[in-house]
Design a protein around this motif. Structure first.
Motif, mmCIF file in Angstrom:
data_model
loop_
_atom_site.group_PDB
_atom_site.id
_atom_site.type_symbol
_atom_site.label_atom_id
_atom_site.label_comp_id
_atom_site.label_asym_id
_atom_site.label_seq_id
_atom_site.Cartn_x
_atom_site.Cartn_y
_atom_site.Cartn_z
ATOM 1 N N GLY A 98 -3.268 -0.823 -0.681
ATOM 2 C CA GLY A 98 -2.288 -0.793 -1.900
ATOM 3 C C GLY A 98 -2.239 0.465 -2.535
ATOM 4 O O GLY A 98 -1.644 0.723 -3.777
ATOM 5 N N SER A 99 -3.002 1.574 -2.202
ATOM 6 C CA SER A 99 -3.090 2.693 -2.859
ATOM 7 C C SER A 99 -1.528 3.293 -3.019
ATOM 8 O O SER A 99 -1.422 4.001 -4.223
ATOM 9 N N GLU A 115 1.288 1.976 -3.372
ATOM 10 C CA GLU A 115 1.913 1.220 -4.568
ATOM 11 C C GLU A 115 0.885 1.431 -5.988
ATOM 12 O O GLU A 115 1.909 1.713 -6.962
ATOM 13 N N TYR A 116 -0.324 1.381 -6.087
ATOM 14 C CA TYR A 116 -0.810 1.663 -7.238
ATOM 15 C C TYR A 116 -0.297 3.277 -7.827
ATOM 16 O O TYR A 116 -0.101 3.471 -8.918
ATOM 17 N N THR A 127 4.739 -8.813 -5.684
ATOM 18 C CA THR A 127 4.867 -7.611 -5.102
ATOM 19 C C THR A 127 4.907 -7.898 -3.416
ATOM 20 O O THR A 127 4.325 -8.743 -3.036
ATOM 21 N N GLN A 153 0.648 -4.339 -0.480
ATOM 22 C CA GLN A 153 -0.733 -4.650 -0.240
ATOM 23 C C GLN A 153 -1.671 -4.411 -1.505
ATOM 24 O O GLN A 153 -2.736 -4.438 -1.153
ATOM 25 N N ASP A 154 -0.822 -4.465 -2.470
ATOM 26 C CA ASP A 154 -1.514 -4.274 -3.720
ATOM 27 C C ASP A 154 -2.101 -5.618 -4.495
ATOM 28 O O ASP A 154 -1.226 -6.514 -4.412
ATOM 29 N N TYR A 188 -1.905 -11.088 -5.463
ATOM 30 C CA TYR A 188 -0.885 -10.218 -5.343
ATOM 31 C C TYR A 188 -0.061 -9.749 -6.559
ATOM 32 O O TYR A 188 -0.269 -10.776 -7.461
ATOM 33 N N THR A 189 -0.133 -8.502 -6.813
ATOM 34 C CA THR A 189 0.344 -8.261 -8.149
ATOM 35 C C THR A 189 2.002 -8.954 -8.538
ATOM 36 O O THR A 189 2.746 -8.802 -7.828
#
Length: 237
Positions: free
Chosen positions: A82-83, A85-86, A158, A161-162, A195-196
């Motif tokens: 998720g990096s 996406e963050y 989302t 993988q965040d 999941y976000t």
């Protein structure tokens, strides 16, 4: 404007467009008297814009930390799910939170060819441009919030993988519910990561566009009351 629901007995578009326009006309009519009346409000709003700029800077630092985290994870043969996406969420938050601050500090591109014809034309063209920009920004803010609400209603998540902790969603959900419901909300909150939901990274867009719309209406009233623009570009040496 058929879908602009009533708020406190009046259609929402009256609150968003008619009342700010009347306030701008009052500033044009009263001039210095209106400026004296609104000056405490202006000082408070300047602090809000500066705070938004600080938040934007914090998200920019967060982007740097995420990049460093990705580098360390790559060197250590670890995964940082998720990096990407963050980092994207942080970049969007930086952009939207900085909108109002950048406007008030003269950081936005302003085409001033016609404004330099003469002082009289400059004032009225500047006021007209600010008014059109205020209307446009208000529309943008309204539909940004509507997009946020629709994402929450559809429970859109989302595709990356965040993940986020469930307590964080409950915290932000408190602002959309009555205090009487807060106890039940926290009682149903688990300690899991989920999941976000799309509405969470969309929040900075809604907040940033609202602040931008307020800032443009604000500086329109300053222009009309003081008879000159208060948007001053910072001089870099």
């Amino acid at each position: 404007m058929r879908d602009w629901q009533p708020f406190l007995g009046l259609p929402l578009w009256v609150w968003l467009f008619v009342f700010p326009t009347l306030l701008a006309l009052y500033c044009l009519w009263q001039g210095p008297k209106a400026a004296q009346f609104l000056r405490p409000v202006w000082r408070f709003l300047d602090k809000v814009y500066n705070a938004a700029g600080v938040i934007a800077a914090c998200f920019m630092v967060l982007i740097l930390l995420l990049i460093i985290g990705q580098m360390i994870a790559r060197w250590s043969n670890l995964t940082f799910p998720g990096s990407t996406e963050y980092a994207g969420y942080s970049m969007a938050a930086t952009s939207f939170f900085a909108l109002a601050y950048t406007l008030t500090h003269g950081g936005h591109i302003r085409v001033s060819v016609l404004l330099n014809l003469n002082d009289h034309t400059k004032f009225w063209l500047d006021a007209l441009a600010m008014f059109i920009a205020a209307i446009t920004a208000t529309y943008f803010a309204r539909y940004a919030i509507k997009t946020n609400v629709m994402s929450e209603m559809l429970n859109d998540r989302t595709q990356g993988q965040d993940f986020v902790p469930e307590w964080l969603l409950t915290f932000f959900g408190m602002f959309a519910n009555a205090p009487s419901k807060w106890g039940d909300m926290w009682a149903q909150t688990a300690s899991e990561w989920v999941y976000t939901p799309v509405w969470l990274p969309q929040l900075p867009m809604s907040i940033g566009t609202v602040l931008l719309a307020i800032a443009i209406w604000d500086y329109l009233t300053r222009l009309l009351a003081l008879r000159e623009t208060q948007i001053k570009g910072e001089i870099l040496e």
